[in-house]
Design a protein around this motif. Structure first.
Motif, PDB file in Angstrom:
ATOM      1  N   LEU A 137       0.738  -1.351  -0.066  1.00 30.61           N
ATOM      2  CA  LEU A 137       0.029  -0.056  -0.076  1.00 30.61           C
ATOM      3  C   LEU A 137       0.826   1.282   0.103  1.00 30.61           C
ATOM      4  CD1 LEU A 137      -1.748  -2.192   1.751  1.00 30.61           C
ATOM      5  CD2 LEU A 137      -3.451  -0.499   1.859  1.00 30.61           C
ATOM      6  N   THR A 138       0.392   2.353  -0.886  1.00 32.98           N
ATOM      7  CA  THR A 138       1.029   3.694  -0.703  1.00 32.98           C
ATOM      8  C   THR A 138      -0.034   4.590  -0.728  1.00 32.98           C
ATOM      9  OG1 THR A 138       1.041   3.849  -3.129  1.00 32.98           O
ATOM     10  CG2 THR A 138       2.963   2.978  -2.052  1.00 32.98           C
ATOM     11  N   ILE A 139       0.356   5.676  -0.103  1.00 33.66           N
ATOM     12  CA  ILE A 139      -0.795   7.040   0.347  1.00 33.66           C
ATOM     13  C   ILE A 139      -0.393   8.072  -0.478  1.00 33.66           C
ATOM     14  CG2 ILE A 139      -2.322   8.265   1.709  1.00 33.66           C
ATOM     15  CD1 ILE A 139      -1.702   6.229   3.893  1.00 33.66           C
ATOM     16  N   SER A 140      -1.198   8.649  -1.413  1.00 33.29           N
ATOM     17  CA  SER A 140      -0.713   9.918  -2.016  1.00 33.29           C
ATOM     18  C   SER A 140      -0.185  11.204  -1.015  1.00 33.29           C
ATOM     19  CB  SER A 140      -1.836  10.471  -3.002  1.00 33.29           C
ATOM     20  OG  SER A 140      -3.053  10.854  -2.224  1.00 33.29           O
ATOM     21  N   ARG A 198      -3.117   3.351  -2.892  1.00 34.90           N
ATOM     22  CA  ARG A 198      -2.963   2.540  -4.069  1.00 34.90           C
ATOM     23  C   ARG A 198      -2.141   1.181  -3.467  1.00 34.90           C
ATOM     24  NH1 ARG A 198      -1.221   7.685  -6.079  1.00 34.90           N
ATOM     25  NH2 ARG A 198      -2.769   8.310  -7.611  1.00 34.90           N
ATOM     26  N   PHE A 199      -2.725   0.022  -4.261  1.00 36.15           N
ATOM     27  CA  PHE A 199      -2.057  -1.342  -3.677  1.00 36.15           C
ATOM     28  C   PHE A 199      -2.328  -2.243  -4.787  1.00 36.15           C
ATOM     29  CE2 PHE A 199      -6.522  -0.709  -2.922  1.00 36.15           C
ATOM     30  CZ  PHE A 199      -7.189  -1.544  -3.470  1.00 36.15           C
ATOM     31  N   THR A 248      -6.167 -16.767  -7.758  1.00 36.99           N
ATOM     32  CA  THR A 248      -5.073 -16.318  -8.736  1.00 36.99           C
ATOM     33  C   THR A 248      -3.911 -15.585  -8.330  1.00 36.99           C
ATOM     34  OG1 THR A 248      -7.316 -16.022 -10.047  1.00 36.99           O
ATOM     35  CG2 THR A 248      -5.211 -15.279 -11.068  1.00 36.99           C
ATOM     36  N   ALA A 249      -3.061 -16.223  -8.347  1.00 32.42           N
ATOM     37  CA  ALA A 249      -1.595 -15.368  -8.124  1.00 32.42           C
ATOM     38  C   ALA A 249      -1.111 -14.379  -8.977  1.00 32.42           C
ATOM     39  CB  ALA A 249      -0.648 -16.478  -7.979  1.00 32.42           C
ATOM     40  N   LEU A 250      -1.900 -13.397  -9.310  1.00 30.84           N
ATOM     41  CA  LEU A 250      -1.526 -12.280 -10.419  1.00 30.84           C
ATOM     42  C   LEU A 250      -1.984 -10.900  -9.825  1.00 30.84           C
ATOM     43  CD1 LEU A 250      -0.483 -12.640 -13.171  1.00 30.84           C
ATOM     44  CD2 LEU A 250      -2.724 -12.252 -14.194  1.00 30.84           C
ATOM     45  N   GLY A 251      -0.941 -10.360  -9.417  1.00 36.38           N
ATOM     46  CA  GLY A 251      -1.163  -9.181  -8.803  1.00 36.38           C
ATOM     47  C   GLY A 251      -1.583  -7.854  -9.886  1.00 36.38           C
ATOM     48  N   GLN A 252      -2.740  -7.296  -9.484  1.00 36.96           N
ATOM     49  CA  GLN A 252      -3.153  -6.179 -10.091  1.00 36.96           C
ATOM     50  C   GLN A 252      -2.834  -4.741  -9.380  1.00 36.96           C
ATOM     51  OE1 GLN A 252      -7.256  -7.471 -10.268  1.00 36.96           O
ATOM     52  NE2 GLN A 252      -7.210  -8.232 -12.344  1.00 36.96           N
ATOM     53  N   LEU A 253      -3.115  -3.639  -9.902  1.00 35.05           N
ATOM     54  CA  LEU A 253      -2.512  -2.424  -9.274  1.00 35.05           C
ATOM     55  C   LEU A 253      -3.930  -1.567  -9.164  1.00 35.05           C
ATOM     56  CD1 LEU A 253      -0.801  -0.390  -7.916  1.00 35.05           C
ATOM     57  CD2 LEU A 253      -0.540   0.711 -10.372  1.00 35.05           C
ATOM     58  N   TRP A 254      -4.239  -1.445  -7.830  1.00 32.44           N
ATOM     59  CA  TRP A 254      -5.743  -1.021  -7.850  1.00 32.44           C
ATOM     60  C   TRP A 254      -5.375   0.694  -7.119  1.00 32.44           C
ATOM     61  CZ3 TRP A 254     -10.564  -2.923  -8.384  1.00 32.44           C
ATOM     62  CH2 TRP A 254     -10.517  -4.405  -8.987  1.00 32.44           C
ATOM     63  N   GLU A 255      -6.516   1.358  -7.064  1.00 35.16           N
ATOM     64  CA  GLU A 255      -6.570   2.796  -6.479  1.00 35.16           C
ATOM     65  C   GLU A 255      -7.724   2.801  -5.763  1.00 35.16           C
ATOM     66  OE1 GLU A 255      -4.904   6.383  -8.760  1.00 35.16           O
ATOM     67  OE2 GLU A 255      -7.405   6.718  -9.037  1.00 35.16           O
ATOM     68  N   TYR A 256      -7.667   3.545  -4.576  1.00 32.48           N
ATOM     69  CA  TYR A 256      -8.766   3.829  -3.770  1.00 32.48           C
ATOM     70  C   TYR A 256      -9.080   5.061  -3.490  1.00 32.48           C
ATOM     71  CZ  TYR A 256     -11.638   3.629   0.877  1.00 32.48           C
ATOM     72  OH  TYR A 256     -12.458   3.901   1.696  1.00 32.48           O
ATOM     73  N   ASP A 257     -10.179   5.644  -3.775  1.00 33.60           N
ATOM     74  CA  ASP A 257     -10.476   7.158  -3.485  1.00 33.60           C
ATOM     75  C   ASP A 257     -11.013   7.255  -2.291  1.00 33.60           C
ATOM     76  OD1 ASP A 257     -10.750  10.023  -4.754  1.00 33.60           O
ATOM     77  OD2 ASP A 257     -12.778   9.629  -3.844  1.00 33.60           O
TER      78      ASP A 257
END
Length: 693
Positions: A23-26, A33-34, A42-51
């Protein structure tokens, strides 16, 4: 058909897939983001964004959409890096965001990618070779990455790709952590940007003097063995130096007494002061924390640390806003936070790590009770303010007005990730991990005179006092690894083992973290005595607590890595207590294990051969009189298969029957579903037969 627990555990990576990570925070606290997999299997990492304002999530990067049917291809260097960090997932396993919050970058299938976060636009960038560890400069203009032993730079717009520094031999590498740093010092990076984005500190290492070992694949004799540089105890390490490198490739070496302080342990560079590094002597009894003058390469001593056993590396020494030096050091029996040399954490608090540093306080993860980890604000004025409380394991991340807190506890199997923003109700980030098929029923007790934190698990259908059950000890038992924590997920496998008809005991003996200076250092020069004695004490305490339920005439023990060493040691040295063992990937001869770890605890084998002899399993081979199964991955480049083969040869020479299970193509991790399932089932069958279950 019901899927077995071992297969589910392998498929879900012990039920960690689907939990937000990295996790990172702006900087303004508006966006989190995480990385998260699309589901729990499913062992396939995706990049997500949380508003944060709307509490909504959106997908930024989907590896499948980028790679299509070709799928992911990893370089040998990337596979090795993931092995060092025990990374079992694919897709995105890491990313970087610049300080402005405009750009992110990552590597996928060896290629370099950038994300314009405002436009949510993903594009590939031209790169050379297999990309490792790309990092944006703080101003969001450039990306630097390691590849082919060189350190390279490119603009976020894809322009002006070039090498900053290149190796002059095939044993020289720039911009990556050497084997020892990644495997034993928890330093996985090899370069650090200046706050203004105009230069970097860059590690260079040369393995020319490190001995070469060869990892063969006996299942495929037509393949050439893989050469690995492996610094075994008492042999030369990598030659590690640190350089200040500007964007034109001009470089200045950072100077310290490398003859006296061989290890480069920590590097940090913030906007609050000069770079800070921590170096460590080969015997690890002394350490310097230094500031760096990047113009000249000269260093200045900020702190000098010594310990008659060993110095623990600080959790990231750094300058705080306002210019004070923040370190984590062992002082008066506790691991404490020091600010300009003065402790701000009181007795009774064991600091685990630093979350964030402010001008008036330091937020850290810390423990009073060893099985619990909480997030605490330690003020420079001596105030202590818990941010989290309770019997659980917590983690945190802070930026601006936003704090993200993760929590796992005993009352529920699972992890929650909550976003806290000033003036708003906490809101969750979605967790999509699989629900385990059972909930561990964990009993915690303090065992023996050392009050060893110990977990006991019975079969869920066992009625107290109805009959005595055979015992299965399930330790790790070695330094720097804690098994008994206030998290139900940590005991899922232990409960499954118990349900096979055992009383399962998991106990953290001396040497494990969270208990203070003397507790951790009790293992110095004596793995074989101290860690085994503590398992015996834990067994006795459990038998005393549950006299109608524990059958001490049928005791098995199982473990992996150090736990494998401890399991084999148990039946070799204490057959009066332990009646069968399964030893997975055991270290059997400490001269074959690496420098930094082994010499920290047992010293130099060239000057203390008797210590190594006392802690080796090989001389004990003629004493075996109990059933022993040894399991080893033949592709293991950490605890190489020679450990098992040498013990097996000694057992054969002594005429002692035993079982060896070689795993072709398997490393120190065993992520394959079928292998993991059948391996666990075979172990249980072996123990049931040996203990007459």
């Amino acid at each position: 058909m019901t899927t077995s627990y071992p297969r589910l555990a392998a498929r879900t990576q012990r039920f960690t897939l689907g939990i937000p990570r990295n996790l990172t925070i702006s900087p303004d606290g508006a966006t989190v983001r995480f990385i998260r997999t699309p589901d729990g299997v499913t062992a396939l990492g995706q990049l997500w964004e949380y508003d944060v304002a709307s509490a909504t999530e959106s997908l930024l990067v989907d590896p499948v959409a980028l790679l299509g049917e070709d799928g992911e291809q990893l370089s040998p260097e990337e596979r090795s890096r993931r092995e060092r960090s025990r990374e079992g997932s694919g897709g995105l396993v890491g990313y970087d965001v610049d300080k402005t919050g405009r750009w992110a970058c990552f590597t996928l299938s060896g290629q370099l990618w950038a994300v314009h976060l405002g436009a949510k636009a993903v594009h590939s960038l031209p790169s050379v070779g297999a990309v490792i560890d790309p990092r944006l400069d703080p101003t969001g203009r450039l990306i630097v990455y390691a590849s082919g032993g060189a350190l390279r730079v490119i603009g976020v717009n894809g322009q002006d790709e070039r090498a900053l520094v290149t190796p002059e031999s095939d044993t020289e590498v720039w911009g990556q952590a050497e084997f020892i740093a990644a495997e034993e010092m928890e330093r996985f990076r090899g370069f650090w940007w200046a706050p203004d984005g105009q230069s970097l500190l860059v590690e260079r290492f040369d393995d020319a003097n490190v001995q070469t070992w060869h990892i063969a694949d006996p299942e495929h004799p037509e393949r050439t063995p893989v050469a690995r540089r492996y610094p075994a105890a008492g042999t030369p390490n990598s030659d590690v130096t640190l350089w200040h490198v500007d964007l034109d490739g001009n470089r200045t070496q950072v100077e310290w007494d490398r003859a006296a302080y061989e290890y480069l342990g920590r590097v940090s560079w913030s906007a609050d002061g000069d770079p800070v590094i921590q170096v460590l002597s080969r015997d690890q009894k002394s350490s310097l924390i230094l500031s760096v003058d990047v113009a000249t390469g000269r260093t200045n001593v900020l702190r000098e640390l010594t310990d008659p056993a060993w110095v623990e590396l600080s959790a990231g020494p750094r300058f705080a806003p306002g210019g004070a030096l923040v370190t984590v050091e062992d002082l008066d029996g506790w691991r404490r936070i020091l600010v300009d040399g003065t402790a701000i954490t009181p007795d009774g608090w064991q600091v685990r790590g630093i979350v964030e540093v402010f001008e008036d306080c330091v937020v850290a993860s810390a423990s009073q009770e060893p099985v619990e980890v909480n997030v605490v604000r330690f003020g420079l004025d001596g105030t202590v303010t818990p941010i989290t409380e309770g019997a659980a394991v917590h983690g945190a991340l802070i930026s601006g007005p936003t704090t993200v807190i993760s929590r796992s506890a005993l009352e529920a199997v699972g992890t929650t990730v909550m976003v806290h923003r000033e003036g708003a109700e906490p809101a969750p980030i979605t967790v999509v991990s699989e629900t385990p098929p059972h909930h561990p029923e964990v009993r915690l007790l303090l065992a023996g005179k050392h009050e060893l934190r110990t977990a006991v698990l019975f079969p869920r259908d066992h009625k107290a006092g109805s009959h005595k059950l055979p015992v299965l000890m399930d330790p790790y038992g070695g330094p720097h690894a804690q098994r008994v924590v206030a998290s139900a997920r940590a005991f899922l496998e232990a409960q499954w083992l118990a349900d096979q008809g055992f009383v399962v005991i998991v106990s953290d003996g001396r040497g494990t973290p969270g208990r203070g200076h003397d507790f951790e250092r009790a293992v110095q020069d004596d793995f074989a005595g101290v860690t085994l004695d503590d398992q015996v004490d834990a067994l006795a305490a459990v038998a005393e607590a549950y006299p109608e339920d524990v059958d001490t005439s049928r005791v098995g023990i199982t473990g992996w890595s150090y736990g494998g060493y401890l399991s084999a040691l148990a039946v070799l040295r204490r057959p009066d207590v332990f009646h069968a063992a399964v030893a997975g990937a055991p270290v059997t001869e400490w001269r074959l294990y690496d420098t930094c770890y082994t010499e920290r605890y047992l010293g130099d084998p060239n000057t203390q051969p008797d210590v190594y002899d006392r802690n080796s399993l090989i001389p004990l081979a003629p004493a075996l009189e109990r059933p022993l199964m040894i399991i080893h991955g033949l592709a293991d480049d950490n605890v190489v298969a020679a450990h098992t083969l040498q013990l097996s040869s000694a057992l054969l020479a002594a005429g002692r029957p035993h079982t060896v299970l070689p795993l072709s193509g398997v490393t120190h991790m065993t992520p394959q579903e079928v292998v993991a399932e059948n391996l666990k089932l075979l172990q249980v069958d072996f123990l049931k037969s040996a203990l007459d279950v």
